[in-house]
Design an enzyme around this catalytic site. Sequence first.
Site, PDB file in Angstrom:
ATOM      1  CG  HIS A 124      -1.683  -1.370   1.301  1.00 29.40           C
ATOM      2  ND1 HIS A 124      -2.690  -1.772   0.462  1.00 29.40           N
ATOM      3  CD2 HIS A 124      -1.459  -2.405   2.149  1.00 29.40           C
ATOM      4  CE1 HIS A 124      -3.061  -3.013   0.792  1.00 29.40           C
ATOM      5  NE2 HIS A 124      -2.332  -3.428   1.806  1.00 29.40           N
ATOM      6  CD  GLU A 161      -1.989  -3.546   5.166  1.00 26.40           C
ATOM      7  OE1 GLU A 161      -3.186  -3.282   4.979  1.00 26.40           O
ATOM      8  OE2 GLU A 161      -1.389  -4.465   4.571  1.00 26.40           O
ATOM      9  CG  HIS A 216       0.557  -6.789   2.512  1.00 33.92           C
ATOM     10  ND1 HIS A 216      -0.320  -5.906   1.934  1.00 33.92           N
ATOM     11  CD2 HIS A 216       1.438  -7.149   1.540  1.00 33.92           C
ATOM     12  CE1 HIS A 216       0.004  -5.741   0.660  1.00 33.92           C
ATOM     13  NE2 HIS A 216       1.078  -6.479   0.397  1.00 33.92           N
ATOM     14  CD  GLU A 298      -1.883  -9.829   4.679  1.00 37.01           C
ATOM     15  OE1 GLU A 298      -1.821  -8.890   5.520  1.00 37.01           O
ATOM     16  OE2 GLU A 298      -2.375  -9.696   3.545  1.00 37.01           O
TER      17      GLU A 298
HETATM   18 ZN    ZN Z   1      -2.118  -5.213   2.818  1.00 39.31          ZN
END
Ligand code: ZN
Length: 334
Positions: A124, A161, A216, A298
């Site tokens: 992101h 994030e 992430h 993640e």
């Molecule tokens: Zn993400």
Amino acid sequence: MRKDDSYPPPESGSSVSPDRPWFTRRSTLVVGVAALAPACLAGWVLTQVLSGSEPDGQQPRPLPASHSSLSPGGWDAKPGSTPSDSPSGSPSTDASSPAAAPVPAPAPAKGRLAGKTVVVDPGHNTGNFKHTDEIDQQVDIGTGHKECDTTGTTTNSGYMEAEFTYDVSLRLRAALEAQGAKVVLTHQQDRPWGPCITERARIGNEANADAVVSVHADGVSAGSRGFHVILPAKVKGGAADTAKIVGPSRELGERIAGNFARTTGSAPANYLGSGTGLVVRDDLGGLNLSTRPKVFIECGNMRDAKDAAQLTSPEWRQKAAQGIADGIVGFLGG
Ligand code: ZN
């Protein structure tokens, strides 16, 4: 939200599963883990490793909410959220700030990663939510079309994030450079939005990266906890053909998962992956378009208070980066 329920407690998993665990191919890794980690943690890691079944072709359903659960209102609810006012007092994303990440020592001429190139992809961009028209553009991922990029999620208190991923990525870069690697970041918060997932993949390909990691954190319901590593499925379509990277990407992912568990003490996700910390997905453009070994990680669930307490801790983020780096060293450096 689906839950696989808990992983067994450390004391329950001393027996060796007859299944083919990844550790059986990596006795040196196991020895290393056992030697380095506290006995309880080592036991726990082995429990997790051994208890996981990962039949080939297993395709856990992708988290539908993984990167799209954040409603636009979620951002509106946190106006003015900037790297400098994050609730955790977390470091600024200014790359020049020592608080953002340790200043890397000059890369040694030699190291376990000398001659290796690693691309690190901070998931992101903190500006994405201000550029929804741009990031909502559809891009061709070979097997279909998806949005150029997504906003990512936040903790309930507004830590983004994208802040998290950039901070961990800087720490990861420092750790890898200390081992002699050449490290390329897909972006350095030096652009207002993106890059698109297609460009993120292309950067890794054009760098001829020996390994690529996209960083992430997840955004699912409270109570869902832990980390997972996402591996590319075998897909073919348009510009996507992952046949050559499925195998090495799995090894890279397994190495990262084991080391991440060791350095952070975090458990594999309790809501997908059957306790292995590994999930295969065929819907991520960043994986489908990669021609180099690549995984996503993640690191935890930003929407769970306990996970969020870790994700907002600079000390924990350093451990997370070290675990990822150690996994890469294991994959590339032997
Ligand atoms: Zn993400």
